[in-house]
Enzyme design. Structure first.
Site, PDB file in Angstrom:
ATOM      1  N   HIS A 155      -4.925   1.790   2.105  1.00  0.00           N
ATOM      2  CA  HIS A 155      -3.656   1.080   1.873  1.00  0.00           C
ATOM      3  C   HIS A 155      -3.863  -0.402   2.151  1.00  0.00           C
ATOM      4  CE1 HIS A 155       0.622   0.060   1.978  1.00  0.00           C
ATOM      5  NE2 HIS A 155       0.811   1.213   1.348  1.00  0.00           N
ATOM      6  N   ASP A 202       0.601   9.178  -0.828  1.00  0.00           N
ATOM      7  CA  ASP A 202       0.293  10.022  -1.991  1.00  0.00           C
ATOM      8  C   ASP A 202      -0.568  11.221  -1.648  1.00  0.00           C
ATOM      9  OD1 ASP A 202       0.291   6.971  -3.608  1.00  0.00           O
ATOM     10  OD2 ASP A 202       1.584   8.621  -4.221  1.00  0.00           O
TER      11      ASP A 202
END
Ligand code: SDX
Length: 380
Positions: A261, A317
């Site tokens: 991320h 996700d």
């Protein structure tokens, strides 16, 4: 003067916001001051959408009024379904979703105004309609009839009802609410940034949301949840996870979907919540394959990243893929489901952008040739 270049706009703050805050070092996320863990545990998606669009959570009367505003907007004009029927069955669902938003803009005679009242009018329509046209696309491309929305049901329950053709169980509705709460808002992620940059030209809401949907589709952003399930299905067993991860990381720029991320340098708090949801679904369903494979992938990534001196942890996700799989949702609908939720965050950002706008126009530092003389084509 040497310009500092911020590739990928890393670390660049484009404005102030009161919508949400991410603490990447501590792995924390708040929506308007409320911790995401508490919202996921106790709030419905409609409560959170209200929170993102107003200053605080709704009281009972405000929530009922919000639902009463959404309910008549659940319906979608028939030309949208006709457009879906004109698409090849193999069309990527995000092409269909993006087209639906564009077509809704073409069909709305008052699409153009960006005053607060019109932006809110369109925002309500889109928040209500995303669930309807997303479920409708999944059924139309499978040759099934479209199920009309039930105005009594919440967005989460209605989505499952319109997708499956039967009222969802309270447990499935709760899981859907949690997933939609967790995917609702995340600051200036790529799709929200694209939506704000598009709105900053004072173009209409439908154009800005079309741009945001286009950005969300990418495998490095909202498309990653499909990529996670594709990888798990390709790997096929817990035993084969180790080799897959090692081989993927050995490739130049190899990326394991669902990990890493830009902002979180520790595990994404949303991933931790979805991991717990996946664990419970696996225990209840007895179908623990995908969850066990996910745990193994997390273990191998930790091992491999430790060797490289890096922290690359699961993001939102990663476990959402096995949660959606265990809910029986079609794999290529995972990203559209992300959009069914994120329309709430995108609209919160558009409200902020239109209310205090300045057109976004960053620079590029030229490092090409200089001082060239034009030569007629015969001399080139
Ligand atoms: C979402 O921004 C948001 O908030 C998005 C989102 C939201 O709610 O809106 O949180 C939703 O989009 C989550 C991210 C979903 N995408 C993926 O799962 C795709 C896989 N992830 C990576 O492509 C990557 O981690 C990104 C795109 C998420 C972030 O990209 P960055 O910040 O540009 O990081 P990077 O690619 O430069 O990686 C930094 C380092 C690299 O090491 P070096 O090459 O510098 O030595 O970490 C490594 C990478 O090798 N790394 C990975 C990795 N992610 C980062 N290595 C293997 N697999 C990965 N997935």
């Amino acid at each position: 003067m040497e310009q500092t270049i911020y590739r990928g706009l890393e670390g660049v703050h484009i404005d102030t916001t009161t919508i949400s805050r991410i603490d990447g070092q501590r792995g924390e996320l708040i929506y308007r001051g409320y911790d995401i863990r508490e919202l996921a545990d106790k709030a419905s998606f409609e409560e959170v959408a209200y929170l993102l669009w107003h200053d605080d959570l709704p009281d009972r009367a405000q929530l009922d009024a919000f639902h009463a505003e959404l309910a008549p907007n659940f319906t979608v004009p028939e030309p949208v379904f006709e457009a879906f029927r004109s698409m090849p069955a193999a069309t990527h669902p995000m092409h269909a979703i993006r087209t639906a938003v564009s077509l809704l803009g073409a069909l709305d005679p008052e699409a153009e105004g960006v005053d607060d009242a019109n932006v809110h009018r369109i925002g309500l329509k889109l928040l209500a309609q995303f669930a309807t046209f997303t479920a409708a696309y999944a059924r139309i491309r499978d040759g099934k009839d479209v199920i009309a929305p039930d105005p009594e049901l919440s967005v989460a329950a209605n989505f499952l009802y319109m997708l499956n053709g039967e009222p969802p169980t309270p447990a499935a509705t709760r899981v859907m609410d949690v997933a939609l709460v967790l995917h609702a808002e995340h600051g200036s992620n790529a799709s929200a940034f694209v939506g704000r940059a598009t709105a900053s030209t004072l173009t209409d809401v439908y154009s800005a949301i079309t741009a945001a949907v286009a950005a969300l589709k990418g495998p490095l952003h909202g498309g990653a949840n499909i990529g996670v399930m594709q990888a798990l299905e390709e790997i096929g067993s817990v035993e084969a996870v180790d080799g897959y991860v090692v081989d993927t990381l050995a490739r130049p720029n190899g990326r394991v979907m669902g990990f890493g991320h830009r902002v979180y340098k520790v595990v994404d708090p949303r991933a931790l919540i979805l991991k717990d949801v996946a664990k419970h679904l696996a225990e209840e369903s007895g179908d623990s394959k995908w969850f066990e494979m996910s745990l193994e992938m997390e273990r191998v990534m930790d091992r491999e990243m430790a060797k490289r001196g890096k922290q690359v942890k699961p993001n939102v996700d990663f476990f959402s893929a096995s949660v959606y799989r265990m809910l029986g949702l079609p794999r290529d609908m995972y990203t559209p489901i992300f959009a069914v939720s994120r329309i709430s965050g995108w609209m919160a950002h558009l409200y902020e952008q239109y209310a205090n706008n300045r057109i976004m126009r960053p620079r590029l530092t030229y490092d090409g040739p200089l001082g060239r003389t034009f030569r007629p084509i015969e001399q080139r």
